[in-house]
Design a protein around this motif. Structure first.
Motif, PDB file in Angstrom:
ATOM      1  N   MET A  20      36.315   2.684  29.178  1.00 18.75           N
ATOM      2  CA  MET A  20      37.759   2.556  29.203  1.00 18.75           C
ATOM      3  C   MET A  20      38.294   2.321  27.790  1.00 18.75           C
ATOM      4  O   MET A  20      38.802   1.249  27.458  1.00 18.75           O
ATOM      5  CB  MET A  20      38.154   1.401  30.105  1.00 18.75           C
ATOM      6  N   LYS A  21      38.176   3.347  26.991  1.00 17.24           N
ATOM      7  CA  LYS A  21      38.652   3.265  25.614  1.00 17.24           C
ATOM      8  C   LYS A  21      40.149   2.967  25.571  1.00 17.24           C
ATOM      9  O   LYS A  21      40.612   2.179  24.743  1.00 17.24           O
ATOM     10  CB  LYS A  21      38.344   4.573  24.901  1.00 17.24           C
ATOM     11  N   GLU A  22      40.898   3.587  26.464  1.00 14.30           N
ATOM     12  CA  GLU A  22      42.347   3.403  26.474  1.00 14.30           C
ATOM     13  C   GLU A  22      42.719   1.944  26.731  1.00 14.30           C
ATOM     14  O   GLU A  22      43.652   1.408  26.135  1.00 14.30           O
ATOM     15  CB  GLU A  22      42.999   4.302  27.528  1.00 14.30           C
ATOM     16  N   PHE A  23      41.975   1.292  27.638  1.00 13.52           N
ATOM     17  CA  PHE A  23      42.233  -0.112  27.935  1.00 13.52           C
ATOM     18  C   PHE A  23      41.990  -0.980  26.705  1.00 13.52           C
ATOM     19  O   PHE A  23      42.798  -1.859  26.383  1.00 13.52           O
ATOM     20  CB  PHE A  23      41.344  -0.581  29.098  1.00 13.52           C
ATOM     21  N   ALA A  24      40.883  -0.744  26.025  1.00 10.79           N
ATOM     22  CA  ALA A  24      40.547  -1.536  24.844  1.00 10.79           C
ATOM     23  C   ALA A  24      41.584  -1.339  23.740  1.00 10.79           C
ATOM     24  O   ALA A  24      42.011  -2.311  23.088  1.00 10.79           O
ATOM     25  CB  ALA A  24      39.161  -1.166  24.341  1.00 10.79           C
ATOM     26  N   VAL A  25      42.002  -0.107  23.527  1.00  8.70           N
ATOM     27  CA  VAL A  25      42.989   0.176  22.481  1.00  8.70           C
ATOM     28  C   VAL A  25      44.324  -0.482  22.814  1.00  8.70           C
ATOM     29  O   VAL A  25      44.929  -1.158  21.970  1.00  8.70           O
ATOM     30  CB  VAL A  25      43.169   1.707  22.302  1.00  8.70           C
ATOM     31  N   TYR A  26      44.776  -0.329  24.049  1.00  6.11           N
ATOM     32  CA  TYR A  26      46.065  -0.893  24.447  1.00  6.11           C
ATOM     33  C   TYR A  26      46.033  -2.419  24.365  1.00  6.11           C
ATOM     34  O   TYR A  26      46.968  -3.045  23.848  1.00  6.11           O
ATOM     35  CB  TYR A  26      46.430  -0.441  25.865  1.00  6.11           C
ATOM     36  N   THR A  27      44.948  -3.027  24.842  1.00  8.24           N
ATOM     37  CA  THR A  27      44.842  -4.479  24.812  1.00  8.24           C
ATOM     38  C   THR A  27      44.794  -5.002  23.376  1.00  8.24           C
ATOM     39  O   THR A  27      45.460  -5.997  23.047  1.00  8.24           O
ATOM     40  CB  THR A  27      43.595  -4.934  25.585  1.00  8.24           C
ATOM     41  N   ALA A  28      44.027  -4.338  22.527  1.00 10.25           N
ATOM     42  CA  ALA A  28      43.944  -4.765  21.125  1.00 10.25           C
ATOM     43  C   ALA A  28      45.309  -4.654  20.442  1.00 10.25           C
ATOM     44  O   ALA A  28      45.712  -5.562  19.694  1.00 10.25           O
ATOM     45  CB  ALA A  28      42.912  -3.933  20.388  1.00 10.25           C
ATOM     46  N   LEU A  29      46.021  -3.577  20.702  1.00 13.61           N
ATOM     47  CA  LEU A  29      47.350  -3.411  20.099  1.00 13.61           C
ATOM     48  C   LEU A  29      48.339  -4.445  20.623  1.00 13.61           C
ATOM     49  O   LEU A  29      49.203  -4.926  19.881  1.00 13.61           O
ATOM     50  CB  LEU A  29      47.866  -2.001  20.332  1.00 13.61           C
ATOM     51  N   ARG A  30      48.228  -4.805  21.912  1.00 10.75           N
ATOM     52  CA  ARG A  30      49.103  -5.845  22.459  1.00 10.75           C
ATOM     53  C   ARG A  30      48.840  -7.185  21.786  1.00 10.75           C
ATOM     54  O   ARG A  30      49.765  -7.938  21.479  1.00 10.75           O
ATOM     55  CB  ARG A  30      48.888  -6.004  23.969  1.00 10.75           C
ATOM     56  N   ILE A  31      47.562  -7.496  21.557  1.00 12.72           N
ATOM     57  CA  ILE A  31      47.212  -8.758  20.896  1.00 12.72           C
ATOM     58  C   ILE A  31      47.740  -8.777  19.466  1.00 12.72           C
ATOM     59  O   ILE A  31      48.325  -9.770  19.018  1.00 12.72           O
ATOM     60  CB  ILE A  31      45.686  -8.989  20.945  1.00 12.72           C
ATOM     61  N   VAL A  32      47.549  -7.673  18.759  1.00 12.29           N
ATOM     62  CA  VAL A  32      48.044  -7.588  17.378  1.00 12.29           C
ATOM     63  C   VAL A  32      49.563  -7.711  17.353  1.00 12.29           C
ATOM     64  O   VAL A  32      50.124  -8.419  16.503  1.00 12.29           O
ATOM     65  CB  VAL A  32      47.579  -6.273  16.716  1.00 12.29           C
ATOM     66  N   LEU A  33      50.231  -7.054  18.279  1.00 14.49           N
ATOM     67  CA  LEU A  33      51.693  -7.125  18.336  1.00 14.49           C
ATOM     68  C   LEU A  33      52.157  -8.549  18.642  1.00 14.49           C
ATOM     69  O   LEU A  33      53.125  -9.034  18.045  1.00 14.49           O
ATOM     70  CB  LEU A  33      52.240  -6.149  19.378  1.00 14.49           C
ATOM     71  N   PHE A  34      51.458  -9.239  19.552  1.00 16.41           N
ATOM     72  CA  PHE A  34      51.825 -10.636  19.826  1.00 16.41           C
ATOM     73  C   PHE A  34      51.637 -11.509  18.595  1.00 16.41           C
ATOM     74  O   PHE A  34      52.499 -12.326  18.270  1.00 16.41           O
ATOM     75  CB  PHE A  34      51.020 -11.209  20.993  1.00 16.41           C
ATOM     76  N   LEU A  35      50.492 -11.368  17.935  1.00 22.11           N
ATOM     77  CA  LEU A  35      50.238 -12.202  16.754  1.00 22.11           C
ATOM     78  C   LEU A  35      51.270 -11.949  15.662  1.00 22.11           C
ATOM     79  O   LEU A  35      51.735 -12.891  15.002  1.00 22.11           O
ATOM     80  CB  LEU A  35      48.822 -11.964  16.234  1.00 22.11           C
ATOM     81  N   ALA A  36      51.649 -10.695  15.469  1.00 22.81           N
ATOM     82  CA  ALA A  36      52.674 -10.376  14.474  1.00 22.81           C
ATOM     83  C   ALA A  36      54.026 -10.970  14.881  1.00 22.81           C
ATOM     84  O   ALA A  36      54.730 -11.559  14.050  1.00 22.81           O
ATOM     85  CB  ALA A  36      52.777  -8.864  14.304  1.00 22.81           C
ATOM     86  N   SER A  37      54.369 -10.836  16.158  1.00 19.28           N
ATOM     87  CA  SER A  37      55.636 -11.393  16.651  1.00 19.28           C
ATOM     88  C   SER A  37      55.639 -12.907  16.521  1.00 19.28           C
ATOM     89  O   SER A  37      56.639 -13.506  16.114  1.00 19.28           O
ATOM     90  CB  SER A  37      55.860 -11.009  18.113  1.00 19.28           C
TER      91      SER A  37
END
Length: 87
Positions: free
Chosen positions: A1-18
């Protein structure tokens, strides 16, 4: 599930930036202090709204992958059910 890993990682990065931006703004406005609870709440809110627009492509790719897997599982189930009915 590459898509899941990519989406989850981007969500975490976006939260940390926010979260970082919210903490920075709160610290600037209040003279160097901030409330951690409200910073986390606002960070989640900002990242949630941002992900709706920014991560739309990744979310659609993930949803398509899940839908394809569900259709494949449903077809396999129907095939087993049809074989069982024949017996």
């Amino acid at each position: 599930m590459k898509e899941f890993a990519v989406y989850t990682a981007l969500r975490i990065v976006l939260f940390l930036a926010s979260f970082g931006v919210v903490v920075g703004i709160m610290a600037l406005l209040s003279g160097g202090t901030y409330n951690l609870f409200w910073a986390v709440v606002l960070g989640f809110l900002v990242s949630g709204i941002g992900s709706f627009f920014i991560l739309d492509r990744q979310r659609r790719a993930f949803a398509e992958r899940v839908e394809a897997r569900a259709a494949k599982a449903s077809a396999a189930f129907e095939e087993r059910k049809a074989r069982e009915d024949q017996d």
